[in-house]
Scaffold this active site. Structure first.
Site, PDB file in Angstrom:
ATOM      1  N   GLY A 268       4.170  38.584  58.873  1.00  0.00           N
ATOM      2  CA  GLY A 268       3.453  39.209  57.761  1.00  0.00           C
ATOM      3  C   GLY A 268       2.368  38.289  57.226  1.00  0.00           C
ATOM      4  O   GLY A 268       2.195  37.154  57.682  1.00  0.00           O
TER       5      GLY A 268
ATOM      6  N   GLU B 214       1.536  28.044  64.548  1.00  0.00           N
ATOM      7  CA  GLU B 214       0.805  29.223  65.055  1.00  0.00           C
ATOM      8  C   GLU B 214      -0.631  28.890  65.439  1.00  0.00           C
ATOM      9  O   GLU B 214      -1.154  29.394  66.424  1.00  0.00           O
ATOM     10  CB  GLU B 214       0.757  30.312  63.982  1.00  0.00           C
ATOM     11  CG  GLU B 214       2.041  31.068  63.797  1.00  0.00           C
ATOM     12  CD  GLU B 214       1.989  31.963  62.560  1.00  0.00           C
ATOM     13  OE1 GLU B 214       0.923  32.495  62.222  1.00  0.00           O
ATOM     14  OE2 GLU B 214       3.045  32.109  61.918  1.00  0.00           O
TER      15      GLU B 214
ATOM     16  N   HIS C 184      -4.566  37.261  62.547  1.00  0.00           N
ATOM     17  CA  HIS C 184      -3.519  36.418  63.139  1.00  0.00           C
ATOM     18  C   HIS C 184      -2.418  36.147  62.141  1.00  0.00           C
ATOM     19  O   HIS C 184      -1.229  36.177  62.478  1.00  0.00           O
ATOM     20  CB  HIS C 184      -4.105  35.081  63.625  1.00  0.00           C
ATOM     21  CG  HIS C 184      -4.731  35.169  64.980  1.00  0.00           C
ATOM     22  ND1 HIS C 184      -4.314  34.438  66.054  1.00  0.00           N
ATOM     23  CD2 HIS C 184      -5.748  35.941  65.430  1.00  0.00           C
ATOM     24  CE1 HIS C 184      -5.041  34.739  67.108  1.00  0.00           C
ATOM     25  NE2 HIS C 184      -5.923  35.648  66.757  1.00  0.00           N
TER      26      HIS C 184
END
Ligand code: HEM
Length: 381
Positions: free
Chosen positions: A74, A90, A68
């Site tokens: 990146g 996230e 993830h």
């Protein structure tokens, strides 16, 4: 991100680019930290080993978190950041209470130990990358060299995860496209999906495949009916249970799964569903390896009788090229390798090393620089 403006982030990025020696693509700084913090890699490894001893699911959690992290901006530790005033991070984008959440505490523990010895030296992004590699090796998977020198990013948005991460029902084309956005090939996608040989998923993620699909009794027609019944038994409607992504192999020695040859460490922790292996592909293919027979309807590329737990896993069998890659990784075409005990997981392990090296060096050139965070959950103030 608090009050940091985009212009200052860009400036920080330029500075970091110069002083951090970080370029795109990343330099292979395999021995980085040898002088700066010689203890770092050892601390990562010993903490990971202890975490797996305590809870064998820690390895899968670290691997999933690493994936993830690398898929959004990146491998910059952005998955580790908590939400800020700028909105959900996230880590808030997936299913609540995902099994991977235990990995956040392991990273915190490593970070605390490393910061105590070498303050502000080892990035959270490097810690996560090293920890995932060590976990996979600890569980009997292959090992690879991890380049160090990643910097921790400043930005983490849940909606970016939703955009870049393929969902559990993604069709083949979508899977290929999402990986291509990251510079990864169709083969990388199929090979990295083999990570689902370990770990678990919440029943809620697969419930619609079991109860609300177009096949008999609401079962997804791509799913093997017997396997669907096993999953239904573990996942009654509305259940918050967890099920293995690749179910344990109970065909050898009765009900007790056997660790196969070639594994070096911690036999005791290698329990069912927690050992990286090409068995994932055998399950997904729906092919009976011993008899060498295809599941009937695979002839028309209509997926049937797959034991892939996620719809995305089963969809690997929905195209000619996907099917060929699944067969390759399952070892079906490698007659000479199938019998050699120490090559039991080839070509999967060999291919996995190559794809993991690519995944773990993903960098987003448009992201504004980075830093070495003191606390992996928030940017430095
Ligand atoms: C191909 C597209 C992929 C899809 C659609 C997908 C989806 C999922 C889902 C829905 C779960 C259940 C746990 C959760 O919801 O967080 C999961 C678990 C997992 N995934 Fe994936 N995944 C994909 C690719 C990958 C890749 C590339 C890796 C690693 C390189 C990976 C590693 C894992 C691992 C290890 C778990 C088990 C986590 C645990 O038990 O804590 N996945 N995946």
């Amino acid at each position: 991100m608090k009050s940091v403006s985009f212009v200052s982030l860009l400036f920080l990025g330029l500075i970091a680019g110069v002083h951090g020696g970080y370029s795109y693509p990343p330099m292979p700084l395999v021995k980085f930290y040898t002088k700066e913090c010689p203890e770092a890699r050892g601390i990562v490894q010993s903490t990971v080993v202890a975490a797996i001893k305590k809870n064998v699911g820690s390895g899968a959690a670290l691997w999933n978190l690493h994936y993830h992290d690398c898929f959004v901006r990146g491998c910059d530790g952005s998955i580790l950041l908590d939400s800020s005033n700028y909105g959900p991070a996230e880590k808030e984008s997936g299913v609540p209470d995902s099994p991977k959440e235990i990995a956040y505490d392991i990273i915190d523990e490593i970070k605390y130990a490393v910061e105590t010895i070498c303050p502000r030296t080892v990035s959270c992004a490097d810690i996560l990358t090293l920890a995932a590699r060590d976990a996979i090796a600890e569980l009997g998977g292959p090992e690879w060299k991890v380049c160090s020198g990643r910097l921790d990013g400043f930005i983490s948005y849940a909606n970016e995860s939703k955009f870049y991460m393929p969902g559990p029902s993604a069709d083949y084309q979508t899977l290929v496209q999402k990986f291509a956005l990251k510079g990864l090939t169709e083969m990388d996608m199929v090979v990295l999906s083999g990570a689902h040989s370990i770990g678990k998923v919440k029943c809620s993620v697969i419930e619609s495949s079991l109860y609300n699909s177009s096949g008999p009794c609401g079962v997804d027609p791509t799913l093997d009916p017997t396997y669907a019944m096993e999953l239904k038994a573990q996942c009654p409607i509305g259940s918050s249970n967890l099920v293995f992504l690749t179910p344990p192999d109970t065909s050898v020695n009765g009900s007790s799964p056997v660790p196969y040859p070639g594994h070096r460490r911690l036999l005791a922790t290698r329990s069912a569903g927690n050992v990286p292996s090409k068995r994932y592909y055998v399950q997904v293919s729906g092919k009976n390896r011993k008899k060498g027979k295809d599941a009937k309807s695979n002839q028309n590329l209509k997926v049937r009788n797959s034991k892939g737990t996620l719809r995305s896993d089963r969809n690997l069998m929905s195209t000619k090229s996907g099917k060929a890659l699944v067969y390759r990784e399952a070892g079906f075409s490698e007659k000479d390798l199938a019998s050699a005990a120490d090559k039991e997981n080839q070509p999967f392990f060999h291919d996995l090393v190559k794809s993991m090296e690519k995944l773990s060096t993903l960098k987003d050139p448009s992201s504004p620089g980075g830093e070495v965070r003191c606390n992996c959950r928030s940017i430095n103030l």
